[in-house]
Enzyme design. Structure first.
Site, PDB file in Angstrom:
ATOM      1  N   LYS A 180       0.689  -1.225  -0.180  1.00  0.00           N
ATOM      2  CA  LYS A 180       0.029  -0.158   0.222  1.00  0.00           C
ATOM      3  C   LYS A 180       0.885   1.356  -0.003  1.00  0.00           C
ATOM      4  O   LYS A 180       0.537   2.197  -0.710  1.00  0.00           O
ATOM      5  CB  LYS A 180      -0.901  -0.016   1.266  1.00  0.00           C
ATOM      6  CG  LYS A 180      -1.923   1.226   1.227  1.00  0.00           C
ATOM      7  CD  LYS A 180      -3.009   1.116   0.107  1.00  0.00           C
ATOM      8  CE  LYS A 180      -3.817   2.440   0.098  1.00  0.00           C
ATOM      9  NZ  LYS A 180      -4.688   2.635   1.010  1.00  0.00           N
ATOM     10  N   LYS A 248      -0.658  11.064   6.327  1.00  0.00           N
ATOM     11  CA  LYS A 248      -0.499   9.648   6.998  1.00  0.00           C
ATOM     12  C   LYS A 248      -0.007   8.729   6.251  1.00  0.00           C
ATOM     13  O   LYS A 248       0.977   8.040   6.379  1.00  0.00           O
ATOM     14  CB  LYS A 248      -1.975   9.326   7.679  1.00  0.00           C
ATOM     15  CG  LYS A 248      -1.803   7.818   8.354  1.00  0.00           C
ATOM     16  CD  LYS A 248      -3.057   7.505   8.967  1.00  0.00           C
ATOM     17  CE  LYS A 248      -4.259   7.307   7.902  1.00  0.00           C
ATOM     18  NZ  LYS A 248      -3.827   6.069   7.419  1.00  0.00           N
TER      19      LYS A 248
END
Length: 297
Positions: A180, A248
């Site tokens: 990811k 983030k």
């Protein structure tokens, strides 16, 4: 999907709700019901209409599940549903695959997995399965799902998530987060590049409504341009994926880069753009809002 697999689902937000609908329908076809839980019962309306059943607490959900899928912002939110008399662990007296679909720290995932295994005597196996494809992909059932974990629980997680898209087991726990991170580097850099190119082109007098389709047909074409191209044309940056979330995600991508010992010039540049965008007060816009940031800058 295995017909004897009992599935629970926690987290029915913008991504989780359509995912739960797909899984509820698939479970119903096997004669089983998906069990769902969220902070607000109202958020479960769509999945309940698709055949899911409501679990009053995470503990109740764990008692009737072999796999629990969680679509929450990050690991702290996951840990909040674990503990206490009504927490998920209170209902765990049998082997359980706990699946974190958040984008999180690879090291943090591994740490939580070790702690859960120790606390439960090996009953709970953590699987990381972050997702990519946005709300559009969640609705279409076309998500890319990056799965990490031990073989058996990872395979159970992949089977449970199959109605939501393509779920591939990539390696041990944390592998999904590494994948990811790679995905988000590409997404952030591509979105920022598209925004910069289109602002420059429009300032030079080009019509974006004519330019975007022709770009999409060449090497500049991408799934991102396909999904967000009209947003750029319309200057519509209502949040499907708020830019502040990218901060983030790119922080975890930097963690992966440091662990790999590689320089990260593209990642550094993309992170700098989103940091500046958020600092300018535009963090609630969609990630395509880099266009608006550059226009103002």
């Amino acid at each position: 999907m295995s017909t004897d697999q009992r599935i629970g689902f926690i987290g029915l937000g913008a991504m989780g709700s359509p995912m739960a609908v797909h899984i509820a329908r698939a479970q119903a076809a096997t004669g089983r019901a998906l069990h769902v839980h969220a902070r607000r019962h109202a958020s479960a309306e769509e999945s309940l209409a698709a055949g899911a059943e409501w679990a009053p607490t995470p503990a109740d959900l764990a008692r009737v599940s072999d796999v629990v899928l969680t679509v929450l912002p990050d690991l702290p939110e996951l840990e909040q549903v674990l503990d206490g008399e009504t927490g998920l662990l209170a209902g765990t007296d049998h082997p359980l695959a706990l699946v974190a679909c958040s984008t999180s720290s690879p090291a943090g995932v591994r740490d939580l997995g070790a702690r859960l295994a120790e606390r439960t005597g090996g009953l709970v196996s953590l699987v990381d399965a972050p997702i990519s494809g946005g709300v559009e992909g969640a609705r279409e059932g076309s998500l890319s799902i990056f799965v990490g974990g031990d073989h058996d629980p990872a395979q159970a997680a992949a089977a449970a998530l199959a109605p939501c898209g393509s779920a591939v087991h990539l390696g041990p726990l944390g592998s999904g987060q590494v994948a990811k991170a790679a995905n988000q580097l590409i997404v952030a850099a591509t979105t920022a590049a598209l925004a910069e190119a289109l602002v420059a082109a429009e300032r030079a007098g080009l019509d974006l409504a004519a330019l975007v389709p022709i770009l999409a047909g060449g090497y500049a074409g991408s799934r991102l341009l396909e999904v967000k191209g009209q947003r750029f044309v319309d200057h519509d940056h209502s949040p499907a994926s708020p830019a502040s979330f990218m901060i983030k995600d790119l922080r975890y991508a930097h963690e992966v880069a440091r662990a790999s010992g590689i320089p990260s010039p593209v990642l550094d540049a993309a992170a700098g753009v989103y940091d500046a965008m958020v600092a300018a007060g535009l963090g609630d816009l969609d990630s395509s809002g880099v266009q608006a940031y550059l226009e103002r800058a």
